[in-house]
Design an enzyme around this catalytic site. Structure first.
Site, mmCIF file in Angstrom:
data_model
loop_
_atom_site.group_PDB
_atom_site.id
_atom_site.type_symbol
_atom_site.label_atom_id
_atom_site.label_comp_id
_atom_site.label_asym_id
_atom_site.label_seq_id
_atom_site.Cartn_x
_atom_site.Cartn_y
_atom_site.Cartn_z
ATOM 1 N N CYS A 79 0.830 -1.213 0.000
ATOM 2 C CA CYS A 79 0.000 0.000 0.000
ATOM 3 C C CYS A 79 0.865 1.265 0.000
ATOM 4 C CB CYS A 79 -0.983 -0.033 1.161
ATOM 5 S SG CYS A 79 -2.309 1.161 0.982
ATOM 6 N N HIS A 173 -3.086 -5.226 1.686
ATOM 7 C CA HIS A 173 -2.407 -5.357 2.984
ATOM 8 C C HIS A 173 -2.312 -6.811 3.432
ATOM 9 C CE1 HIS A 173 -2.247 -1.078 3.909
ATOM 10 N NE2 HIS A 173 -3.453 -0.973 3.397
ATOM 11 N N GLU A 175 -0.425 -7.961 5.479
ATOM 12 C CA GLU A 175 -0.114 -7.971 6.912
ATOM 13 C C GLU A 175 -1.379 -8.016 7.762
ATOM 14 O OE1 GLU A 175 0.171 -5.419 4.877
ATOM 15 O OE2 GLU A 175 -0.040 -3.475 5.855
#
Lengths: 189, 302
Positions: A79, A173, A175
């Site tokens: 991002c 994302h 993560e």
């Protein structure tokens, strides 16, 4: 050796958690002193690219990191991180400033508008696997990629994952999701 | 452009709630600054704000002006949205769900259901689960924080005492919330029901705190932060980021102070860096002691 996670602002702790689940040692890059520590991989996390870019510049961290990336150090950029890697930026209003500028792509910031345009999706990502969960938060998209850049995934026609050599750029994302396949690809580089 | 194609507001629900908590995760380690004009918004963005809070008057001026304080003019908020690319937040009154509907209609990134404005309802907060747009709410203790989360807030901040330049209330709220979290973690599983009763919150949220050792959403500090050291103090006490209201644009050199507070939040545990950032910032906001004021905004909305 270890993975350095840029920790100036944003979701760096989430990346550290994913890396820890895979048994990878990671530490936080908060200032130029941390660059002296030994690392052979870099994560550029999600967050606000304007904040991270300005702090990188102000702390004198841009040039040393750019050199390492150009020398082939693997990078996982998500991002805001993808925006930091882009050589060219596009936007409907304020384009922002290219920062690390090591990846031959044009990235459009806030490509889906504001928070009400944020969304979840799943897609096949080349090199990662099938039906990867994707989280887009005020996300960018790649609007143009040079000849040396491989497109890894598209969602609704938009390029959302790219690779140039050992640089991985994702508009979403990984993560934030428990799926570890993106981080596994990164650690295999 | 994808943005222009958006014609309908996405539906509220668990999917939106997750996306809204995730936006707060992206703001972590950042500073959210109160701004009243597009010019101030650009100064804040240039200084490294991770978001701005658009409002007509900063809390110190709301305090000075007295009277009823309401949601800002949507035209003024749109001017700030057009001026910056970072997320734009705006405040609505506690319980004023129509002000929240208006802010959602102008595509705001985050709504602060805020005790800084005059409450519109002295019993009920907004049912935030009915909105697609995310909300941040203030809390003084774990009980308030979990009630706001049960109502749909996707981010929490301490209430502090806004517009004072006095960090004492933010410190006591952050310490209390974290002490209460540590207490919940220490409980046996069969003691969580009684704790939920005592806190007046759903037991599922108490169990989540017990298992994770933290709030289920991101928690920022707010209310009275005026210096880089104040910001670093809140971070060392466990804040995941900082709101700065009156502290920046009521000071002598707003751009420089804003940059310094951003730097102090990134390097909150490095005293040498915080020292360097604290030099030559000019006048801090004058500040008023909480004991010298008649109106404690933190008492609003429990």
């Amino acid at each position: 050796m270890a993975t350095a996670v840029l920790a100036l602002q944003g979701a760096f702790a989430e990346h550290e958690a994913r890396l820890a689940e895979l048994g990878e040692k990671a530490f936080e890059l908060r200032g130029p002193d941390d660059l002296a520590r030994s690392f052979d991989r870099l994560v550029l996390p999600g967050g606000e690219s304007t904040v991270q870019g300005r702090l990188l510049e102000e702390l004198g961290m841009l040039e040393p990191l750019r050199e390492r990336i150009e020398d082939g150090m693997p990078v996982l950029a998500t991002c805001a991180g993808l925006i930091l890697l882009a050589q060219r930026l596009a936007a409907h209003d304020d384009k922002g400033t290219p920062r690390l500028a090591t990846m031959d792509v044009t990235v459009e910031r806030n490509a889906y508008g504001r928070q009400l345009g944020s969304f979840h999706a799943t897609a096949d990502v080349a090199g990662v696997g099938r039906e990867v969960p994707l989280t887009f938060i005020r996300a960018p998209r790649v609007v143009d990629a040079g000849a040396g850049v491989q497109v890894l995934a598209r969602v609704d026609g938009n390029v959302v994952a790219v690779r140039q050599g050992t640089q991985l750029g994702f508009a979403f994302h990984p993560e934030l999701d428990p799926d570890l396949r993106v981080h596994q690809l990164f650690l295999s580089l | 452009m994808a943005q222009d194609e958006k014609t309908t507001t996405p539906a509220p629900g668990p999917e939106r709630a997750k996306l809204n908590r995730e936006l707060a995760q992206m703001l972590k380690g950042g500073v959210i600054m109160d701004v009243t004009t597009p010019g101030q918004a650009r100064i804040a963005e240039e200084a490294g704000a991770c978001a701005v809070m658009a409002l007509e008057r900063i809390p110190a001026d709301i305090r000075a002006a007295g009277g009823v304080s309401r949601m800002s003019d949507p035209h003024m908020i749109k001017g700030i949205q057009a001026a910056v690319s970072i997320p734009v937040m705006a405040k609505c009154r506690i319980g004023h769900f129509v002000e929240a509907q208006v802010l959602q209609a102008i595509d705001i990134d985050y709504i602060d259901e805020s005790e800084v404005l005059s409450p519109a309802d002295d019993v009920y907060h907004i049912d935030k689960t009915q909105f697609a747009v995310p909300f941040v709410c203030g809390a003084r203790n774990l009980s308030e924080a979990l009630r706001r989360i049960a109502e749909g807030a996707s981010m929490i901040r301490t209430k502090g005492e806004p517009g004072t330049g006095d960090v004492v209330q933010a410190v006591s709220h952050m310490r209390l919330i974290n002490a209460q979290i540590r207490h919940v973690v220490s409980l046996r599983d069969d003691e969580l029901f009684e704790e939920a009763k005592r806190l007046q919150v759903p037991v599922e949220l108490v169990r989540s705190v017990h298992d994770s050792g933290r709030l289920p959403v991101v928690n920022f500090a707010a209310g009275g932060v005026a210096t880089p050291a104040d910001a670093a103090l809140m971070m060392q006490l466990g804040a995941e980021g900082v709101f700065v209201g009156s502290g920046i644009f009521k000071s002598g050199d707003p751009a420089k102070r804003a940059r310094a507070i951003v730097g102090a939040v990134t390097n909150f545990d490095d005293p040498e860096k915080v020292a360097a950032l604290s030099e030559d910032l000019g006048e801090a906001m004058v500040g008023i002691n909480k004991d010298e004021i008649d109106l404690l905004m933190a008492e609003r909305g429990k």
